[in-house]
Design a protein around this motif. Structure first.
Motif, mmCIF file in Angstrom:
data_model
loop_
_atom_site.group_PDB
_atom_site.id
_atom_site.type_symbol
_atom_site.label_atom_id
_atom_site.label_comp_id
_atom_site.label_asym_id
_atom_site.label_seq_id
_atom_site.Cartn_x
_atom_site.Cartn_y
_atom_site.Cartn_z
ATOM 1 N N LYS A 30 36.125 43.354 42.730
ATOM 2 C CA LYS A 30 36.476 42.112 43.420
ATOM 3 C C LYS A 30 36.960 42.407 44.837
ATOM 4 O O LYS A 30 36.546 41.735 45.792
ATOM 5 C CB LYS A 30 37.553 41.364 42.626
ATOM 6 N N THR A 62 35.218 39.923 36.568
ATOM 7 C CA THR A 62 35.734 38.945 37.530
ATOM 8 C C THR A 62 34.695 37.898 37.900
ATOM 9 O O THR A 62 35.041 36.887 38.521
ATOM 10 C CB THR A 62 36.262 39.641 38.811
ATOM 11 N N ALA A 121 31.326 35.898 35.926
ATOM 12 C CA ALA A 121 30.552 35.736 34.691
ATOM 13 C C ALA A 121 29.106 36.148 34.937
ATOM 14 O O ALA A 121 28.591 36.018 36.053
ATOM 15 C CB ALA A 121 30.610 34.283 34.227
ATOM 16 N N SER A 150 37.594 31.740 40.911
ATOM 17 C CA SER A 150 37.895 30.903 39.744
ATOM 18 C C SER A 150 36.619 30.269 39.215
ATOM 19 O O SER A 150 36.375 30.251 38.007
ATOM 20 C CB SER A 150 38.898 29.804 40.112
ATOM 21 N N GLN A 173 34.050 32.711 37.465
ATOM 22 C CA GLN A 173 34.407 33.237 36.154
ATOM 23 C C GLN A 173 33.717 32.445 35.036
ATOM 24 O O GLN A 173 33.592 32.948 33.922
ATOM 25 C CB GLN A 173 35.921 33.241 35.976
#
Length: 194
Positions: free
Chosen positions: A90, A146, A148, A185, A188
């Motif tokens: 990340k 971190t 999907a 966010s 994910q």
């Protein structure tokens, strides 16, 4: 005398190639601070005369475009290096995209020249290597958990394009960090079909 001609020609070509690289490197450094820096300053930083600069780059737009192309070519080869250097995939992803955004800000200094055929050729040519580099970053983030699985690297480039639209100051940097957190966010979750 004929025996020296090929050697002299080769030496001149090497010097011209070195000058071109020196000019592009100087432009990279100076345009990052001020896209409107006088070309005389670029020539001075590169250690060449104005005539040499203009032989390689007849217009400011030619030089800005060459600097942008050089930066993007260099950046697309660094995904593995950035991932190895950072503590997480990340963090590598974020560093790489922040560097990309700095290079794209230079591109924005082209103004109307962005609509030229030459600019479009450079931008089109950079798409495939940029997407391939982002795929490496996405794969590393997916392996790390971190991001999907299933997100398209081209979609992520479009999503991350906010980075080159935020203000180039402390407030813009803070806004960029907030938006990056929102992006992660969202990434994910698996991609949703339309």
């Amino acid at each position: 005398m004929n025996d020296e001609t090929p050697s002299t020609y080769g030496t001149q070509r090497q010097a011209a190639a070195r000058n071109r690289v020196a000019i592009i490197e100087a432009a990279h450094e100076l345009f990052a601070d001020n896209p409107l820096v006088p070309l005389s300053e670029v020539a001075k930083r590169a250690g060449v005369g104005a005539g040499t600069l203009y032989r390689h780059f007849p217009t400011r737009d030619d030089l800005i475009l060459a600097a942008y192309q050089h930066d993007i070519e260099r950046l697309t080869t660094t995904a593995d290096e950035v991932l190895a250097r950072q503590s997480s995939a990340k963090a590598g992803f974020i560093e790489w995209f922040e560097t990309l955004s700095a290079y794209i800000r230079i591109k924005h200094g082209l103004g109307d020249a962005l609509h030229s055929a030459a600019a479009q050729d450079v931008i089109s040519a950079s798409w495939a290597p940029t997407t391939a580099a982002v795929a490496k970053l996405v794969d590393a983030c997916t392996a790390e958990g971190t991001i999907a699985p299933g997100h398209d690297p081209a979609d992520i480039i479009m999503l991350m394009s906010f980075l080159w639209r935020v203000a180039n100051n402390d407030e813009g940097a803070a806004q960029g960090r907030r938006l990056i957190a929102a992006v992660f966010s969202g990434l994910q979750a698996p991609p949703q079909p339309i």
